[in-house]
Design a protein around this motif. Structure first.
Motif, PDB file in Angstrom:
ATOM      1  N   GLY A  16       0.787  -1.223   0.000  1.00  0.00           N
ATOM      2  CA  GLY A  16       0.000   0.000   0.000  1.00  0.00           C
ATOM      3  C   GLY A  16       0.821   1.277   0.000  1.00  0.00           C
ATOM      4  N   LYS A  17       2.110   1.177   0.279  1.00  0.00           N
ATOM      5  CA  LYS A  17       2.963   2.364   0.286  1.00  0.00           C
ATOM      6  C   LYS A  17       3.395   2.714  -1.135  1.00  0.00           C
ATOM      7  CE  LYS A  17       4.880   1.889   4.875  1.00  0.00           C
ATOM      8  NZ  LYS A  17       6.083   1.893   5.679  1.00  0.00           N
ATOM      9  N   THR A  18       3.726   3.977  -1.327  1.00  0.00           N
ATOM     10  CA  THR A  18       4.276   4.429  -2.599  1.00  0.00           C
ATOM     11  C   THR A  18       5.729   4.803  -2.380  1.00  0.00           C
ATOM     12  OG1 THR A  18       2.135   5.220  -3.363  1.00  0.00           O
ATOM     13  CG2 THR A  18       4.078   6.128  -4.454  1.00  0.00           C
ATOM     14  N   ILE A  19       6.597   4.220  -3.178  1.00  0.00           N
ATOM     15  CA  ILE A  19       8.032   4.471  -3.117  1.00  0.00           C
ATOM     16  C   ILE A  19       8.426   5.043  -4.469  1.00  0.00           C
ATOM     17  CG2 ILE A  19      10.294   3.423  -2.836  1.00  0.00           C
ATOM     18  CD1 ILE A  19       8.695   1.233  -1.193  1.00  0.00           C
ATOM     19  N   LEU A  20       8.916   6.280  -4.439  1.00  0.00           N
ATOM     20  CA  LEU A  20       9.158   7.026  -5.671  1.00  0.00           C
ATOM     21  C   LEU A  20       7.842   7.062  -6.439  1.00  0.00           C
ATOM     22  CD1 LEU A  20      12.698   5.631  -6.568  1.00  0.00           C
ATOM     23  CD2 LEU A  20      12.142   7.759  -5.378  1.00  0.00           C
ATOM     24  N   HIS A  21       7.756   6.473  -7.624  1.00  0.00           N
ATOM     25  CA  HIS A  21       6.496   6.452  -8.372  1.00  0.00           C
ATOM     26  C   HIS A  21       5.957   5.023  -8.530  1.00  0.00           C
ATOM     27  CE1 HIS A  21       9.786   6.166 -11.283  1.00  0.00           C
ATOM     28  NE2 HIS A  21       8.971   5.407 -11.991  1.00  0.00           N
ATOM     29  N   TYR A  22       6.268   4.183  -7.545  1.00  0.00           N
ATOM     30  CA  TYR A  22       5.806   2.792  -7.559  1.00  0.00           C
ATOM     31  C   TYR A  22       4.875   2.556  -6.373  1.00  0.00           C
ATOM     32  CZ  TYR A  22       9.805   2.315 -10.656  1.00  0.00           C
ATOM     33  OH  TYR A  22      10.709   2.473 -11.684  1.00  0.00           O
TER      34      TYR A  22
END
Length: 84
Positions: free
Chosen positions: A3-9
């Motif tokens: 559920g987290k967003t890392i950079l644009h992923y």
């Protein structure tokens, strides 16, 4: 991580884990496609030898070009966690 967003992923689910890290299915929100993200465990991310091995693995994976293999397109450090 789910559920987290890392950079644009955007991380969707865990695909698997092993000695060199955890692999997640994620959505590339810029390109609208699914990708696999691999992260080193926190303890390994502080180990220079493990980081070097992880980078070698990313370089080796990026050299593969086969329809049944996942292509490695980038690697880097995200907020202290190395991802590939």
């Amino acid at each position: 991580m789910i559920g987290k967003t890392i950079l644009h992923y955007r991380v969707i689910e865990t695909l698997g884990s092993g000695g060199m890290g955890i692999v997640y299915k994620a959505e590339d929100t810029r390109l609208g496609r699914y990708v696999a993200l691999k992260f080193l465990p926190d303890d390994m991310a502080k180990d220079r030898e493990a980081l070097d091995r992880f980078q070698r693995e990313a370089r080796a994976a990026s050299a593969l070009d086969h329809p049944t293999s996942v292509r490695s397109t980038t690697s880097g450090n995200t907020r202290g966690s190395l991802s590939s």
